[in-house]
Design an enzyme around this catalytic site. Structure first.
Site, PDB file in Angstrom:
ATOM      1  N   SER A 136       0.806  -1.223   0.000  1.00 51.79           N
ATOM      2  CA  SER A 136       0.000   0.000   0.000  1.00 51.79           C
ATOM      3  C   SER A 136       0.841   1.278   0.000  1.00 51.79           C
ATOM      4  O   SER A 136       0.547   2.191  -0.786  1.00 51.79           O
ATOM      5  CB  SER A 136      -0.982  -0.007   1.175  1.00 51.79           C
ATOM      6  OG  SER A 136      -1.914  -1.057   1.006  1.00 51.79           O
ATOM      7  N   THR A 164      -5.072  -3.110   8.516  1.00 56.39           N
ATOM      8  CA  THR A 164      -4.929  -4.481   8.021  1.00 56.39           C
ATOM      9  C   THR A 164      -4.727  -5.437   9.188  1.00 56.39           C
ATOM     10  O   THR A 164      -4.887  -5.041  10.358  1.00 56.39           O
ATOM     11  CB  THR A 164      -3.803  -4.554   6.958  1.00 56.39           C
ATOM     12  OG1 THR A 164      -3.814  -5.853   6.359  1.00 56.39           O
ATOM     13  CG2 THR A 164      -2.426  -4.277   7.558  1.00 56.39           C
ATOM     14  N   LYS A 167      -8.360  -5.187  11.965  1.00 55.62           N
ATOM     15  CA  LYS A 167      -9.570  -4.722  11.267  1.00 55.62           C
ATOM     16  C   LYS A 167     -10.820  -4.759  12.146  1.00 55.62           C
ATOM     17  O   LYS A 167     -11.738  -3.962  11.949  1.00 55.62           O
ATOM     18  CB  LYS A 167      -9.816  -5.563  10.011  1.00 55.62           C
ATOM     19  CG  LYS A 167      -8.871  -5.256   8.864  1.00 55.62           C
ATOM     20  CD  LYS A 167      -9.284  -5.998   7.610  1.00 55.62           C
ATOM     21  CE  LYS A 167      -8.301  -5.781   6.488  1.00 55.62           C
ATOM     22  NZ  LYS A 167      -8.737  -6.388   5.227  1.00 55.62           N
ATOM     23  N   ASP A 211     -12.990  -3.329   1.039  1.00 52.73           N
ATOM     24  CA  ASP A 211     -12.521  -4.608   0.472  1.00 52.73           C
ATOM     25  C   ASP A 211     -13.554  -5.205  -0.493  1.00 52.73           C
ATOM     26  O   ASP A 211     -13.210  -5.607  -1.612  1.00 52.73           O
ATOM     27  CB  ASP A 211     -12.226  -5.617   1.583  1.00 52.73           C
ATOM     28  CG  ASP A 211     -10.935  -5.312   2.325  1.00 52.73           C
ATOM     29  OD1 ASP A 211     -10.023  -4.721   1.727  1.00 52.73           O
ATOM     30  OD2 ASP A 211     -10.836  -5.681   3.523  1.00 52.73           O
ATOM     31  N   GLY A 231     -14.029 -16.222   6.277  1.00 54.60           N
ATOM     32  CA  GLY A 231     -13.293 -15.338   7.184  1.00 54.60           C
ATOM     33  C   GLY A 231     -13.598 -13.881   6.873  1.00 54.60           C
ATOM     34  O   GLY A 231     -14.564 -13.560   6.171  1.00 54.60           O
ATOM     35  N   GLY A 232     -12.754 -12.989   7.390  1.00 55.88           N
ATOM     36  CA  GLY A 232     -12.992 -11.562   7.230  1.00 55.88           C
ATOM     37  C   GLY A 232     -13.089 -11.143   5.774  1.00 55.88           C
ATOM     38  O   GLY A 232     -13.981 -10.378   5.390  1.00 55.88           O
ATOM     39  N   ARG A 289     -19.129 -21.429  10.443  1.00 53.69           N
ATOM     40  CA  ARG A 289     -18.778 -20.061  10.051  1.00 53.69           C
ATOM     41  C   ARG A 289     -19.475 -19.667   8.747  1.00 53.69           C
ATOM     42  O   ARG A 289     -19.898 -18.521   8.579  1.00 53.69           O
ATOM     43  CB  ARG A 289     -17.258 -20.004   9.857  1.00 53.69           C
ATOM     44  CG  ARG A 289     -16.595 -18.887  10.602  1.00 53.69           C
ATOM     45  CD  ARG A 289     -15.096 -18.967  10.407  1.00 53.69           C
ATOM     46  NE  ARG A 289     -14.504 -17.687  10.667  1.00 53.69           N
ATOM     47  CZ  ARG A 289     -13.240 -17.376  10.402  1.00 53.69           C
ATOM     48  NH1 ARG A 289     -12.443 -18.279   9.847  1.00 53.69           N
ATOM     49  NH2 ARG A 289     -12.772 -16.193  10.686  1.00 53.69           N
TER      50      ARG A 289
HETATM   51  P1  ATR Z   1      -9.161 -13.375   6.336  1.00 56.47           P
HETATM   52  O1  ATR Z   1      -9.551 -12.207   7.170  1.00 56.47           O
HETATM   53  O2  ATR Z   1      -7.952 -13.124   5.476  1.00 56.47           O
HETATM   54  O3  ATR Z   1     -10.298 -13.941   5.563  1.00 56.47           O
HETATM   55  P2  ATR Z   1      -9.429 -15.419   8.344  1.00 56.47           P
HETATM   56  O4  ATR Z   1     -10.584 -14.697   8.941  1.00 56.47           O
HETATM   57  O5  ATR Z   1      -8.413 -16.034   9.227  1.00 56.47           O
HETATM   58  O6  ATR Z   1      -8.626 -14.475   7.356  1.00 56.47           O
HETATM   59  O7  ATR Z   1     -10.027 -16.526   7.349  1.00 56.47           O
HETATM   60  C1  ATR Z   1      -9.224 -17.458   6.698  1.00 56.47           C
HETATM   61  C2  ATR Z   1     -10.129 -18.339   5.823  1.00 56.47           C
HETATM   62  O8  ATR Z   1      -9.297 -19.331   5.201  1.00 56.47           O
HETATM   63  C3  ATR Z   1     -11.187 -19.112   6.605  1.00 56.47           C
HETATM   64  O9  ATR Z   1     -12.312 -19.306   5.765  1.00 56.47           O
HETATM   65  C4  ATR Z   1     -10.477 -20.437   6.880  1.00 56.47           C
HETATM   66  O10 ATR Z   1     -11.332 -21.511   7.141  1.00 56.47           O
HETATM   67  P3  ATR Z   1     -11.824 -21.856   8.660  1.00 56.47           P
HETATM   68  O11 ATR Z   1     -12.904 -20.865   8.968  1.00 56.47           O
HETATM   69  O12 ATR Z   1     -12.284 -23.247   8.584  1.00 56.47           O
HETATM   70  O13 ATR Z   1     -10.594 -21.672   9.512  1.00 56.47           O
HETATM   71  C5  ATR Z   1      -9.777 -20.637   5.562  1.00 56.47           C
HETATM   72  N1  ATR Z   1      -8.646 -21.570   5.636  1.00 56.47           N
HETATM   73  C6  ATR Z   1      -7.422 -21.328   6.176  1.00 56.47           C
HETATM   74  N2  ATR Z   1      -6.616 -22.404   6.018  1.00 56.47           N
HETATM   75  C7  ATR Z   1      -7.367 -23.344   5.364  1.00 56.47           C
HETATM   76  C8  ATR Z   1      -7.126 -24.678   4.886  1.00 56.47           C
HETATM   77  N3  ATR Z   1      -5.933 -25.268   5.077  1.00 56.47           N
HETATM   78  N4  ATR Z   1      -8.122 -25.318   4.237  1.00 56.47           N
HETATM   79  C9  ATR Z   1      -9.326 -24.741   4.036  1.00 56.47           C
HETATM   80  N5  ATR Z   1      -9.619 -23.479   4.452  1.00 56.47           N
HETATM   81  C10 ATR Z   1      -8.661 -22.807   5.105  1.00 56.47           C
END
Ligand code: ATR
Length: 277
Positions: free
Chosen positions: A16, A61, A65, A101, A127-128, A153
């Site tokens: 950024s 970031t 957040k 985003d 996730g977020g 989730r």
């Molecule tokens: P961000 O804010 O970048 O979205 P996050 O909130 O930590 O980060 O979300 C990460 C996402 O990647 C989630 O959907 C996570 O799945 P879970 O909710 O089951 O944790 C997913 N994720 C991370 N590693 C993974 C893996 N090895 N296989 C499948 N999904 C994965």
């Protein structure tokens, strides 16, 4: 000289500052974008410092957040629904919070000639990042199916989006058949995670023409994008979304249209240099 910056921990590798400063310089704006590495115990003071005259605001970031929200005066409704703020604007000492985003993602799709209205989109992840994208797509008129490793989730995100617009459903598997667009919103494939060789989807039975989008931009070609390309599908990497969320933040701070091409060129140059190292 006015200032703006990115609040995160760590922020040393953030693109950024590079592309935002390129944009300010291009337009001759006397604004400097700084990297504000902020550990958790310094977050409240850092956010308070944004109220100073001459400070336009900030990007936010990982990992702050969510935590910045209670520190703001006026978080926008959509940022509250998403549960995350990525852009803070200082208006005469009052701090407003936004999330660019999801809208940045939609702009990136439109730039790639994919109009989301009426389209069926499968999101992998809840996730977020997925939350911002799910709300923005729902608002743009897509039907959104959400698969997540942790099913609860995905169910929660579907419920939250449905409360606003009844266009979301849970997908029980990451099967890609029958969608117009598949988006990887998981961290799978991202540099440094140990999952670089893994694609979270298999594309052999995808509907021809389905657009595969990865929000990961490092590496530029993820295993997910490679698998989609090998199946003959069009693909879009994560860089345009990064640029457009930044362009929308730029416009909130300055009120001036962002020079998107300048920002993209600066980011691409930095990434190419990094990859060649
Ligand atoms: P961000 O804010 O970048 O979205 P996050 O909130 O930590 O980060 O979300 C990460 C996402 O990647 C989630 O959907 C996570 O799945 P879970 O909710 O089951 O944790 C997913 N994720 C991370 N590693 C993974 C893996 N090895 N296989 C499948 N999904 C994965």
């Amino acid at each position: 000289m006015r200032s703006v910056g990115i609040i995160g921990h760590p922020v040393a590798h953030s693109l950024s500052p590079l592309f935002q400063n390129a944009a300010f310089a291009h337009l001759g704006l006397d604004i400097q974008y700084q990297a504000w590495d902020t550990p958790e115990d310094a977050l409240a003071d850092r956010v308070a410092s944004l109220r100073a005259p001459g400070t336009l605001g900030a990007n936010v970031t990982i990992p702050h957040k969510e935590a910045v929200i209670p520190l703001l005066d006026e978080p926008a409704d959509d940022a509250l629904r998403i549960g995350a703020v990525n852009t803070i604007v200082n208006r005469e000492g009052r701090l407003f919070g936004y999330n660019t985003d999801g809208p940045g993602f939609v702009r990136a799709l439109q730039e790639a000639n994919f109009e989301p209205r009426g389209r069926r989109v499968l999101l992998l992840g809840a996730g977020g990042a997925a939350r911002g994208i799910a709300f923005a797509l729902a608002e743009a008129g897509s039907r959104v199916a959400i698969w997540n490793r942790t099913a609860a989730r995905a169910a929660r995100l579907v419920e939250d989006v449905s409360a606003l617009r009844p266009v979301a459903e849970v997908a029980d598997t990451p099967a890609v058949l029958g969608y117009d667009c598949i988006v990887n919103c998981t961290s799978v494939g991202m540099e440094g995670t140990g999952t670089e060789a893994v694609s979270p989807a298999v594309f052999s039975d995808a509907t021809p023409g389905t657009l595969a989008v990865d929000i990961v931009y490092k590496p530029a070609e993820t295993a997910f994008l490679r698998a989609a390309a090998e199946a003959g599908l069009p693909t879009l990497g994560g860089l345009p979304m990064l640029i457009h969320q930044g362009a929308l933040a730029f416009e909130l701070w300055t009120g001036v249209p962002a020079p998107v091409a300048v920002m993209t060129a600066a980011a691409e140059e930095a990434l190419a240099k990094e990859a060649g190292r």
